[in-house]
Design a protein around this motif. Structure first.
Motif, PDB file in Angstrom:
ATOM      1  N   TYR A 197     -13.843  48.261 -64.287  1.00  0.00           N
ATOM      2  CA  TYR A 197     -13.866  47.907 -62.866  1.00  0.00           C
ATOM      3  C   TYR A 197     -13.297  46.515 -62.598  1.00  0.00           C
ATOM      4  CZ  TYR A 197     -17.316  51.653 -63.190  1.00  0.00           C
ATOM      5  OH  TYR A 197     -17.954  52.823 -63.466  1.00  0.00           O
ATOM      6  N   PHE A 198     -12.949  45.811 -63.678  1.00  0.00           N
ATOM      7  CA  PHE A 198     -12.652  44.381 -63.554  1.00  0.00           C
ATOM      8  C   PHE A 198     -11.470  44.094 -62.630  1.00  0.00           C
ATOM      9  CE2 PHE A 198     -10.385  40.542 -64.790  1.00  0.00           C
ATOM     10  CZ  PHE A 198     -11.389  39.608 -64.695  1.00  0.00           C
ATOM     11  N   TYR A 244     -12.865  34.471 -67.640  1.00  0.00           N
ATOM     12  CA  TYR A 244     -13.729  33.717 -68.548  1.00  0.00           C
ATOM     13  C   TYR A 244     -15.200  34.091 -68.378  1.00  0.00           C
ATOM     14  CZ  TYR A 244      -9.496  30.945 -69.010  1.00  0.00           C
ATOM     15  OH  TYR A 244      -8.203  30.556 -69.241  1.00  0.00           O
ATOM     16  N   LEU A 245     -15.479  35.026 -67.495  1.00  0.00           N
ATOM     17  CA  LEU A 245     -16.857  35.408 -67.224  1.00  0.00           C
ATOM     18  C   LEU A 245     -17.216  36.703 -67.958  1.00  0.00           C
ATOM     19  CD1 LEU A 245     -17.029  34.637 -63.401  1.00  0.00           C
ATOM     20  CD2 LEU A 245     -17.652  33.152 -65.316  1.00  0.00           C
ATOM     21  N   PRO A 246     -18.512  36.952 -68.178  1.00  0.00           N
ATOM     22  CA  PRO A 246     -18.924  38.127 -68.956  1.00  0.00           C
ATOM     23  C   PRO A 246     -18.419  39.445 -68.392  1.00  0.00           C
ATOM     24  CG  PRO A 246     -20.762  36.607 -68.676  1.00  0.00           C
ATOM     25  CD  PRO A 246     -19.656  36.093 -67.833  1.00  0.00           C
ATOM     26  N   GLN A 247     -18.276  39.556 -67.084  1.00  0.00           N
ATOM     27  CA  GLN A 247     -17.858  40.824 -66.512  1.00  0.00           C
ATOM     28  C   GLN A 247     -16.450  41.243 -66.939  1.00  0.00           C
ATOM     29  OE1 GLN A 247     -19.057  38.110 -64.855  1.00  0.00           O
ATOM     30  NE2 GLN A 247     -18.393  38.117 -62.717  1.00  0.00           N
ATOM     31  N   HIS A 248     -15.672  40.293 -67.472  1.00  0.00           N
ATOM     32  CA  HIS A 248     -14.334  40.646 -67.958  1.00  0.00           C
ATOM     33  C   HIS A 248     -14.424  41.642 -69.105  1.00  0.00           C
ATOM     34  CE1 HIS A 248     -10.338  39.535 -70.030  1.00  0.00           C
ATOM     35  NE2 HIS A 248     -10.059  40.278 -68.961  1.00  0.00           N
ATOM     36  N   LYS A 249     -15.448  41.485 -69.937  1.00  0.00           N
ATOM     37  CA  LYS A 249     -15.654  42.418 -71.050  1.00  0.00           C
ATOM     38  C   LYS A 249     -16.664  43.498 -70.707  1.00  0.00           C
ATOM     39  CE  LYS A 249     -14.547  39.000 -74.633  1.00  0.00           C
ATOM     40  NZ  LYS A 249     -15.062  38.241 -75.812  1.00  0.00           N
TER      41      LYS A 249
END
Length: 557
Positions: free
Chosen positions: A483-484, A473-478
């Motif tokens: 690297y996620f 649910y955090l921006p780093q997912h997209k």
């Protein structure tokens, strides 16, 4: 008998007697040599229960759970060296949550400090960022000042075991060898209690009266740590104030007509609003959206918290009252009633719409939230649900509507460490069901040993999405998709049935919502119910719920 042994016996027996006098009835001991004098003194005391836990990190969280279950101060005891460093996470949690943990670290005598002696580190003030009070005791030398020092230091520290100054304290106790006290002098262990008084307070509210008569006001209630809140409910009724109640507030099961439980879902779905004033009661709420609103709102904010360390987050309040909830609202009894029927009705209508959507979601959803919703419904009235951080507590925040269950969590430092041990500590005093994710469960599997050794009953519902589901649910997912999975998803691929067998837990696994719907929860014993889910599907269904709720809100504007 040597003078050293006599002096050591008098010191530790006096110290343990004073701990008992100020309300300590339980202590969690991690085995070690240097802690021998205190461990034996506690074991010999006729009215102190000793728990033995070989893992210091889990031991401290187990003690934290004992505090939550008993509402009494609890001690932890370890040997010298790095053993004490493992207490840091639990001490930090107790500091932020204002819980009376008594940390007892045994130490090398002063002549063995800083000279390369084995199992010796600098333990003096090692918890200084978190404890309310700390003292490094002198060695037992037979001087009369020693006994006076014990009495004086315990008296000073006792103000942190109850009331507005409550929080963890630390005593560092150096011991010279030989370490065994005189076991024939048990008569020195006294069982007298001392009173720590609570003072009822009144407050000067002249500087806030004008704000309390304005047309749009809210009461927002976080974790109030088992305080009575009848006067809060009465004030809200008289003045038509919506009560936005966090699941840890213990208010959601009151069925009060002003109670709003679905504010987080409404705000995630796009609901925007304004208020003239907000009365914030207790600790900060779980809802990120509500905290974001508080931070940007221009409403006059009043914080009511029974603590001398008020929580400014998410925004420094305009005025703070260090007082109990009922004492604060009693001070407002003389105010003329301000009626706000339309403002309250609007909130009630939105809350009702959200609850309709959640009931439909419960019937059609198949993600973790749907499992959580059915678990909540399965728990008998009056049950105690301990909830891990990350997604489980957020799902409970969304889905706990008015079911009459009690919800607990470690929402001080909000960590995923020590969750199993805290729940087990609580389960000593209450019937507890634990809702936990796979990473938090892995983080504290050692804690399950206490259930095996002491026959502690605990039902564990384990949500296993093989990794850190909240990161979806955090921006780093997209933004960091390449690297996620390695950096944030962190799949472990663990087969938890082996954990269950290692610690003598009954075990069952399921991955179909229909199977769980028809499951009768086992009687409280030692049970693990593993629910296997998919992180991406969890995210998709959550976002679909928010979107549909947004459409409902827009249709009513």
């Amino acid at each position: 008998m040597s003078n050293h042994k006599q002096h050591l016996t008098e010191q530790v027996f006096k110290f343990v007697s004073e701990l008992y006098a100020y309300g300590m009835r339980e202590i969690v001991v991690s085995p070690g040599s240097r802690s021998t004098p205190l461990a034996i003194a506690c074991e010999m005391h006729p009215n102190i229960k000793t728990w033995i836990h070989p893992d210091e990190r889990s031991a401290a969280f187990f003690a934290l759970g004992l505090i939550k279950g008993s509402n009494r101060p609890v001690a932890v005891l370890c040997t010298s060296g790095t053993a004490a460093a493992n207490y840091v996470p639990a001490v930090a949690e107790c500091a932020i949550s204002h819980l009376p943990l008594i940390v007892l670290t045994s130490d090398r005598p002063h002549e063995l400090r800083g000279v390369g002696a084995p199992q010796a580190i600098d333990q003096v003030d090692m918890f200084q960022n978190y404890v309310r009070y700390a003292f490094d005791f002198p060695i037992a030398d037979g001087q009369p000042q020693m006994m006076e020092t014990i009495s004086y230091q315990l008296q000073k520290a006792s103000c942190h075991l109850k009331g507005t100054h409550m929080g963890p304290i630390h005593f560092n106790l150096p011991f010279r060898e030989p370490l065994t006290p005189d076991l024939t002098q048990g008569h020195l262990l006294l069982s007298e209690s001392k009173m720590i008084s609570n003072v009822h307070q009144t407050v000067d509210i002249r500087n806030i009266e004008a704000y309390l008569s304005q047309p749009k006001g809210l009461i927002i209630v976080g974790d109030i740590q088992h305080q009575e809140a009848n006067d809060l409910l009465t004030f809200a009724t008289i003045h038509d104030l919506p009560i936005l109640a966090d699941p840890l507030s213990e208010l959601r099961h009151t069925e009060h007509q002003n109670l709003i439980t679905s504010y987080d879902l409404l705000m995630r779905s796009g609901l925007d609003f304004e208020a003239n004033f907000v009365i914030r009661v207790g600790r900060p709420v779980i809802s990120k959206k509500l905290n974001q609103w508080l931070k940007k709102s221009r409403a006059f904010q009043i914080l009511v918290q029974e603590s001398d360390y008020p929580d400014a987050f998410p925004k420094a309040p305009d005025v703070t009252y260090e007082i109990s909830i009922n004492d604060f609202f009693k001070s407002l009894h003389h105010l003329k009633a301000t009626k706000r029927p339309s403002f309250l009705k609007q909130w009630q209508e939105y809350n009702q719409l959200a609850q309709i959507e959640l009931e439909e979601f419960k019937e059609t959803g198949s993600d973790e939230a749907a499992y959580v919703s059915h678990l909540i419904d399965k728990l008998p009235e009056g049950s105690n649900l301990f909830v891990s951080n990350s997604m489980p507590i957020r799902d409970v925040d969304t889905l706990l509507l008015k079911q009459k269950i009690n919800v607990y969590a470690n929402r001080g430092a909000n960590g995923i460490d020590g969750v199993v041990s805290t729940a087990l500590g609580m389960a000593v005093h209450k019937d507890v069901t634990l809702l936990i994710g796979d990473l938090a469960f892995y983080h504290d599997m050692n804690g399950l040993l206490m259930a095996k050794l002491n026959d502690i009953n605990l039902n564990i519902v384990l949500l296993n999405n093989d990794g850190g589901g909240i990161f979806n649910y955090l921006p780093q997912h997209k933004e960091a998709n390449d690297y996620f999975e390695r950096l944030f998803g962190t799949p472990t691929g663990l087969d938890f049935k082996h954990t269950a067998y290692l610690y003598d837990f009954n075990y069952q696994v399921m991955n179909e919502i229909e199977t769980f719907k028809h499951l009768d929860l086992p009687k409280l014993h030692a049970n693990i119910i593993e629910i296997q889910t998919n992180r991406d599907e969890n995210q998709r269904q959550h976002e679909a719920l928010y979107k549909k709720m947004g459409e409902v809100i827009n249709a009513t504007l």
